[in-house]
Design an enzyme around this catalytic site. Sequence first.
Site, PDB file in Angstrom:
ATOM      1  N   TYR A  60      13.241  52.457 125.070  1.00 37.59           N
ATOM      2  CA  TYR A  60      12.762  50.956 125.047  1.00 37.59           C
ATOM      3  C   TYR A  60      12.755  50.850 123.390  1.00 37.59           C
ATOM      4  O   TYR A  60      11.742  51.244 122.700  1.00 37.59           O
ATOM      5  CB  TYR A  60      11.663  50.666 125.612  1.00 37.59           C
ATOM      6  CG  TYR A  60      11.292  50.658 127.081  1.00 37.59           C
ATOM      7  CD1 TYR A  60      12.746  50.815 127.702  1.00 37.59           C
ATOM      8  CD2 TYR A  60      10.433  50.800 127.915  1.00 37.59           C
ATOM      9  CE1 TYR A  60      12.913  51.003 129.268  1.00 37.59           C
ATOM     10  CE2 TYR A  60      10.459  51.119 129.317  1.00 37.59           C
ATOM     11  CZ  TYR A  60      11.575  51.182 130.002  1.00 37.59           C
ATOM     12  OH  TYR A  60      11.787  51.048 131.339  1.00 37.59           O
ATOM     13  N   HIS A 137      14.101  59.133 134.219  1.00 37.01           N
ATOM     14  CA  HIS A 137      14.481  57.982 134.198  1.00 37.01           C
ATOM     15  C   HIS A 137      15.749  57.411 135.161  1.00 37.01           C
ATOM     16  O   HIS A 137      15.898  56.393 135.675  1.00 37.01           O
ATOM     17  CB  HIS A 137      14.702  57.374 132.764  1.00 37.01           C
ATOM     18  CG  HIS A 137      14.684  55.972 132.382  1.00 37.01           C
ATOM     19  ND1 HIS A 137      14.376  55.514 131.250  1.00 37.01           N
ATOM     20  CD2 HIS A 137      14.747  54.790 133.042  1.00 37.01           C
ATOM     21  CE1 HIS A 137      14.454  54.113 131.175  1.00 37.01           C
ATOM     22  NE2 HIS A 137      14.596  53.873 132.148  1.00 37.01           N
TER      23      HIS A 137
END
Length: 327
Positions: A60, A137
């Site tokens: 991110y 992830h």
Amino acid sequence: MKYQKLGKTDITVSKVAFGCWGIGGGNVWSDMSVDAAHVADLLDAASDLGINYVDTAPVYGIGHSEEILGKALQGRRDRFIVQTKCSLNWRGEGGEFEYERDGKTVMRDHRASAVRKDVEDSLTRMNLDHIDSLVVHRISRTVPVEETMAELQKMIQEGKIRAVLISNSTPEDFENYSRYGTVAGVQEKLSLFNNAQEVYFPTCDKYEAVFQVYGSLEEGALTGRRFYEKSFGKGDVRANAKWMQEPYRAKTEELFDCLDALAGKYDCSSVNLVQAWTLKQYERLNLLTGFRRAETMQDTCKALDVEISDEDCALIGKLGKAVREAE
Ligand SMILES: NC(=O)c1ccc[n+]([C@@H]2O[C@H](COP(=O)([O-])OP(=O)(O)OC[C@H]3O[C@@H](n4cnc5c(N)ncnc54)[C@H](OP(=O)(O)O)[C@@H]3O)[C@@H](O)[C@H]2O)c1
């Protein structure tokens, strides 16, 4: 606030979790710049509301979300269950190509050495001595689950992490991971426009795992008509929202009309109704929502007290289905 156990661990998390993708910014979430002082205010607002669960990821903002969250956590660490992710990195050490983002080549790498380095890098970026919950992830296409999970179990023994979740996965992946250790939950997309991952609920039942939902507001596209008046920069994920274009537009308008009408009936925001619908899909659901403003966080917590009737829930679900099937 309502709370739940993170799977079979001894960790207690708030039903609403604070998603930190948007605060990371980068090209992907680019219309508002957020600094560590702003995130500290958001963390204080979260505490006031009883939110104790924050989610971020190395990718991110290519490290930026973790960095500013880490700064903001100084002096607040003991109030939060901190969750970040592993298996995507931009170190240039191999793996499989994932995407180009913010000038970096992101690779998917589940080798033992890679997930260990991911954790060490996250600890450094956030200035923490341990991570409470680590989400894998993406699922590997090449590295055996056994190798990845063995390393994660070692890091649990070493006190670097406390719990493991998997993301963007299937129930079969869950079964595979569970052979080598406890998986506390999954982090999967679920929304009125995309309900494919509801196939996961029986597996979550079987393992008493949390179903942590992301994208329940479709990155803002389910927050109402005003979202579509905004324009987003190149590379911004929100620019992909297609729901006010043909062939979806008429059905999306119908859904928004219904939500606006029901908002009066339930004395809540129309966004709360989308969230109440989401919460009603599964008992052990955890509502991971992205926030950059205290107002949206406060409003979201109200959804926990909105008891929509089965009939209205079915109506909202039916209108959502009509949108996604409009093609
Ligand atoms: N595992 C994965 O692959 C994956 C993928 C995507 C996301 N995630 C995680 O899930 C989190 C949530 O997903 P997301 O951020 O993509 O999208 P989201 O939660 O569907 O939407 C976030 C957007 O909704 C707005 N919002 C939230 N509550 C609102 C309310 N009550 N009223 C009006 N607007 C509201 C926020 O506004 P403001 O920004 O103005 O506050 C933000 O722009 C991420 O932050 C990330 O931590 C994980």
